[in-house]
Design a protein around this motif. Structure first.
Motif, short mmCIF file in Angstrom:
data_model
loop_
_atom_site.label_atom_id
_atom_site.label_comp_id
_atom_site.label_asym_id
_atom_site.label_seq_id
_atom_site.Cartn_x
_atom_site.Cartn_y
_atom_site.Cartn_z
N CYS A 126 0.83 -1.20 0.00
CA CYS A 126 0.00 0.00 0.00
C CYS A 126 0.87 1.26 0.00
O CYS A 126 0.61 2.22 -0.74
CB CYS A 126 -0.92 -0.02 1.22
SG CYS A 126 -2.04 1.37 1.33
N CYS A 215 -5.28 2.71 -0.12
CA CYS A 215 -5.98 1.85 0.84
C CYS A 215 -5.51 0.40 0.71
O CYS A 215 -5.39 -0.14 -0.38
CB CYS A 215 -7.48 1.93 0.55
SG CYS A 215 -8.45 0.78 1.53
N ALA A 216 -5.26 -0.22 1.87
CA ALA A 216 -4.95 -1.65 1.94
C ALA A 216 -6.18 -2.38 2.49
O ALA A 216 -6.88 -1.85 3.35
CB ALA A 216 -3.76 -1.90 2.85
N PRO A 222 -3.64 -2.99 -3.49
CA PRO A 222 -3.82 -1.65 -2.92
C PRO A 222 -4.47 -0.72 -3.97
O PRO A 222 -4.18 -0.85 -5.15
CB PRO A 222 -2.39 -1.18 -2.61
CG PRO A 222 -1.55 -2.41 -2.65
CD PRO A 222 -2.23 -3.39 -3.54
#
Lengths: 286, 781
Positions: A126, A215-216, A222
């Motif tokens: 990410c 965002c992970a 990601p």
């Protein structure tokens, strides 16, 4: 819970490692800290016939060349905390490092290992996407430089070809001062994130000149928040604006739904954590 | 002048066994290394329910190294049988290796042996199990659905057993009730997760016709008895040894098919055989726990008095009945303990054990009481809310205060400190309760306080098991105390210590009775050759029954020592006291004989003994539990802080006020309570054994089966009240399980308090808390 039979090779040089990996093709895997690979082998979810131990290779340097910070594939996670260049230029990276596993994992696990493993909820993939990193991969055929956005293809699937391994991650050093943060939510401290959000801001006072958000844990790789990043540019960052950016991000992703977390909850967390991460990044200015 | 004899019972003695446990020299099951040993790996069913068409082992013929393979066809009728002797029970029998049908994922189908554990694991992978799928029973609704065929041949339904318990006039209670409060509660399926998985090593020695079995078990004698009966060998020719056992928590408190099979394989192959369970097997195929659904209906008077309780209890007990507590264990226990610490005299419960295609249910710390107390104590909060009373006030209004108390089912409670514990916790929590109130309208951060007040029947023995008609049959604990010629003592203990600190606490008890230093007492346990017959360590019985047996056996030796001393000091044995390693005249401690001198006289210089006295200093005592056991009590309280936008819960504080009667060693009691509380926190927040619709287990590693870790835990505060029981020689009640009973209801009540909603299910994961707080965010829940 014992691995299937494999042959172990200790490579003395990068050239030797690459030549072994070329020879073994799909049946070979490099091993460094083994924090993901060894459990998968014990569960027989991974069954490489050959392990190429790269721990003695000189791939553990962190160095600046011009506008690029290069981190060797064998840099262990615990070193991020003692690296002034990371603290100065990549505060979101540093913030994310605190969320990686436990002290033992941070001591043994390597940057290249985490990137190559490509767990959808891991922090480092990410962070790479967030910072527009370049993944440097090598094989006997030479070097490839792969943008992070193209490196992560799906859960546990990367752009690496058989015989190829990650040797470094390059982060572009920003021209101007950046503020960053990373926040995640997991059932327990050290678990893979349900949702993790990283944010980088370039600010003039409270006004956003440039923003990057990633965002992970939401999708299989990601994801970046293109619409939210665009929305933030030129705006004064307030709680309300941060919430709105979170909403925009949440609308643009298609979160996974599994037995532990519903897609709905993940979407909700993206809103909340995007907002909190943006505010944390801004507050880090002080 | 009187001598000062510091009492060992009650002293904070550091655990003797810790030297070995903490320095890495303890020997566990995998440390048993025998020459010429074969290593066993099971090929286990990957299907939840299926008819076996073929178990194809032909691939092993060309594998390139020697293997031995056995399937259900090779083992005759060897099986696990665990029947409750009541007419309603439908019996299940589990062949040690599945023969015709597999009934859960993880059920052993073939045993594969090789000369190295890596090779046996490789070989086991090559056994091909061909099964025709059968419809699965995966939920309680499916188990009660008459259109789904029973999973066992000859069964009428998928209900192992359904029975009732009742007392008093429930119709009258219902008729007189001003309030009727009905709720349904659900606790998830879990497993006990000892740090060390199971493991068995067996060796048959034809020379002396002796079968030796090492097993990581809590009940070596019962393992011996079962093997003896199933393999038709004399018990005298079987020795079962539990080496260091790295945690049991009840999981290792049953006899397992693997134990019988490894013994049989050692005899069949005439070589030592070793099986070490791996974590995946442990999670999916050892013993599962909890998985309760309760519906309760309480009848309450206008003034807030409980008049009666109605209960319907279902437990998903999995595919087979387990030995020795059977499929009826959990539901029966839940029905029995549901009346709890409250004063009412009308009760009716229907309880049933439902079969499913899941791992069999067995005992795990608390056994049904964590679920029963969850329902009981959540209901108490719900009633308090409904009638507009403070939850502690409401409990105090209904709590039992006079002892002995005969409850609605006829069980007599010995004295406890129920009301005092509640008062004490109210005092401790005063600030937290005030702080929680201030967050009542926050949309960001809520604080909640919740408590669980409960009793635990402990030290139960033969009368209780006779009533239950389960194959455990008996419940006494035996101790054999032998003083050596040098005055040191060896205790052969029928208990098995796997973390309880019994080597220290039993030594303390003996030391007090014998007037010697506890360091001079060596406690031997876990070996059928050196310990008297007993049923093992489980059920919060070790302290009171083991301690009582050691005390009474030691007193017999003390009596003999006094007689010898009186003879030498020309006194009367009633005038002799033991203490500080000496036998002395009570009124003149300057006149004494060292106990080691007396021991030497009793065992070597026997010419000095009184006329006619038989040499030797050895005594045995078997102590059984009182008719209804003894009742420990406790209040657990949790203070939680909830981040409403994300659902993240933080456990700010956890407080225990407990009363287990006489405390033998406060360090051990605190450790037991804290360890249990951590497991209870796991039940409340994290641990969940999840199956999909096809009954495939999903949480098969520690990445998915989540247990609480240090960062999730607050400091656990433990306060004690000591009400010694008159029913035990040393006044002790049991306390091993209590820690695990209170956390789930206390935390659920705290979450309910914080969010202002009913909390009727566990675990309270991020998703669950987030859903429970929807109304605060203004969403429809």
């Amino acid at each position: 819970m014992r691995p299937a039979a494999f042959e172990y090779h200790r490579a003395a040089s990068i050239e030797e490692a690459l030549s072994l990996l070329a020879e073994f093709g799909e049946d070979g895997r490099p091993i460094a800290g083994g924090q993901s690979l060894v459990p998968m082998m014990n569960l027989r979810l991974a069954r490489p016939e050959h392990l190429v131990d790269i721990n003695s290779l000189e791939l553990d340097k962190i160095e600046r060349t011009g506008d690029t910070l290069s981190l060797g594939a064998l840099v262990r996670h615990e070193r991020y905390f003692n690296e002034p260049l990371i603290a100065e230029h990549f505060p979101a990276f540093l913030d994310a490092a605190h969320w990686i596993g436990h002290p033992t994992i941070r001591r043994h696990g390597s940057l290249g290992g985490s990137i190559s493993h490509a767990d959808p909820s891991a922090e480092l993939p990410c962070v790479c996407v967030l910072h527009d990193a370049t993944i440097v991969a090598r094989s006997v055929n030479g070097e490839r430089r792969i943008p992070a956005s193209e490196f992560f293809i799906s859960a546990y699937v990367t752009a690496l070809e058989p015989g190829e391994m990650v040797v470094a991650v390059e982060l572009p050093i920003p021209q101007r001062k950046q503020h960053g943060a990373f926040i995640e939510i997991a059932e327990r401290m050290g678990d893979f994130a349900v949702i993790g959000i990283g944010a980088v801001l370039e600010l003039d006072g409270d006004t956003v000149l440039d923003a990057r958000i990633a965002c992970a844990g939401a999708e299989l790789t990601p994801v970046r928040a293109a619409s939210a990043e665009q929305f933030l540019k030129g705006r004064q960052l307030t709680e309300e604006v941060a919430q709105e950016a979170g909403q925009l991000f949440a609308q643009s992703v298609d979160p996974v739904n599994d037995y532990r977390s519903s897609a709905e909850y993940r979407r909700h967390l993206i809103v909340q954590l995007t907002s909190r991460t943006l505010m944390r990044a801004m507050k880090s200015k002080a | 002048m009187k001598a000062e004899n510091p009492r060992q019972i009650g002293a904070r003695v550091q655990r003797f066994e810790d030297v070995r446990l903490l320095s890495g020299v303890a020997r566990y099951i995998d440390d048993i290394r025998l020459p010429n040993c074969l290593h066993l790996t099971f090929a286990r069913s990957q299907m939840a329910h299926g008819r076996i068409l073929d178990v194809d082992t032909s691939a092993l013929e060309d594998i390139g190294y020697p293997t031995w393979v056995f399937t259900g066809k090779d083992i005759g009728d060897l099986s696990m049988k665990a029947h409750q002797d009541v007419p309603e029970m439908q019996y299940s029998e589990q062949p040690l290796l599945a023969r015709d049908v597999v009934r859960f994922v993880g059920e052993p189908v073939a045993a594969v042996l090789a000369e190295d554990p890596y090779l046996s694991e490789d070989a086991a992978e090559m056994v091909f199990i061909d099964c025709d799928p059968l419809p699965v029973v995966g939920t309680m609704d499916q188990a009660r659905d008459p259109s789904i065929p029973p999973i066992h041949d000859g069964w009428k339904s998928n209900v192992f057993i359904e029975r009732q318990m009742k007392g008093g006039d429930l119709e009258a209670a219902r008729a007189n009730a001003a309030y009727v409060v009905r709720r349904t509660f659900r606790n998830q399926r879990q497993t006990g997760v000892p740090m060390e998985c199971r493991g068995v090593v067996a060796q048959y020695s034809p020379g002396d016709r002796m079968l030796t079995v090492w097993s990581s078990t809590q009940m070596p004698h019962l393992v011996r008895t079962y093997i003896s009966e199933e393999l038709d060998l004399p018990e005298s020719r079987i020795r079962v040894i539990a080496p260091e056992v790295g945690g049991g928590f009840g999981v290792k408190g049953q006899v397992f098919g693997e134990e019988v099979l490894v013994a049989w394989l050692a005899m069949k192959t005439q070589r030592p055989v070793k099986w070490i369970e791996d974590r995946r097997e442990n999670l999916i195929a050892s013993i599962h726990a909890r998985d309760h659904a309760h519906t309760l209906e309480a009848y309450v008077s206008k003034e807030g008095r409980l008049l009666g309780l109605w209960a319907d209890i279902s437990v998903d007990v999995g595919a087979y009945s387990t030995f020795p507590f059977t499929a009826a264990g959990d539901p029966g226990m839940a029905a029995k303990v549901m009346p709890g610490p409250y004063d009412f005299q009308a009760y009716e419960a229907t309880f049933r054990a439902l079969a499913s295609n899941k791992c069999p249910l067995g005992t795990y710390r608390g056994v049904a009481r964590p679920s029963a107390v969850f329902s009981q104590e959540r209901l108490m909060d719900e009633i308090a809310k409904e009638i507009g009373m403070d939850p502690i006030e409401f409990r105090l209004k209904n709590i039992i205060r006079e002892f002995p108390y005969k409850n609605v089912l006829g069980f007599t409670y010995d004295p406890g400190s129920y009301a005092e514990s509640l008062e004490k916790i109210r005092e401790i929590l005063a600030d937290d309760i005030a702080a929680a109130r201030e967050t009542r309208h926050s949309k960001e951060k809520r604080i909640g306080v919740g408590l669980a007040c409960f009793i635990e029947q402990t030290a139960h023995g033969t009368p209780d098991f006779t009533r239950r008609r389960v194959p455990i049959e008996t419940g006494y604990i035996a101790a054999r105390v032998e003083m050596q010629p040098d005055g040191t003592v060896v205790i052969g203990l029928g208990l098995q210590s796997h973390g309880q600190g019994l080597e220290t606490t039993m030594a303390q008890v003996a030391a007090d009775a014998l007037g010697i230093d506890p360091k001079d007492v060596f406690v031997r346990h876990g070996d059928t050759l050196t310990s008297p017959y007993s049923v093992g360590t489980w059920g919060s019985r070790g302290g009171p029954l083991g301690g009582g047996a050691v005390h009474l056996a030691s007193l017999k030796i003390a009596d003999k020592l006094k007689a010898i001393a009186a003879h030498q000091l020309q006194s009367n044995k009633d005038q002799i006291s033991l203490g500080g390693g000496k036998a002395y005249i009570t009124d003149d401690p300057s006149r004494y004989i060292p106990i080691r001198t007396l021991a030497r006289q009793a065992l070597r210089n026997v010419e000095n003994l009184p006329e006619g006295m038989i040499p030797g200093l050895e005594a045995e005592y078997s102590l059984d539990g009182p008719r209804d056991g003894t009742y420990s009590n406790a209040v657990h309280a949790a203070v939680v802080e909830i981040d409403v936008p994300t659902g993240k819960l933080k456990l700010k504080r956890f407080v225990v006020v407990e009363d287990c009667g006489t405390i033998i060693n406060p360090l051990v009691v605190d450790g037991q309570v804290r360890g249990g509380v951590v497991q209870g926190i796991g039940s409340a927040l994290f641990e969940h054994m999840i199956y999909d619709e096809q009954c495939q287990p999903l949480t098969t590693s520690f990445a998915d089966y989540l247990m609480p870790l240090a960062p999730e835990l607050p400091n656990i505060e433990v306060h004690h009240i000591e009400t010694p029981t008159p029913l035990n020689p040393i006044g002790a009640k049991g306390l091993g399980e209590g820690g695990a009973i209170g956390p789930a209801p206390a935390i659920a009540n705290a979450v309910s308090d914080a969010l202002g909603v009913e909390v009727n299910e566990t675990p309270l994961t991020l998703n669950a808390i987030w859903r429970l707080s929807a109304h605060i965010r203004g969403e429809a829940s």
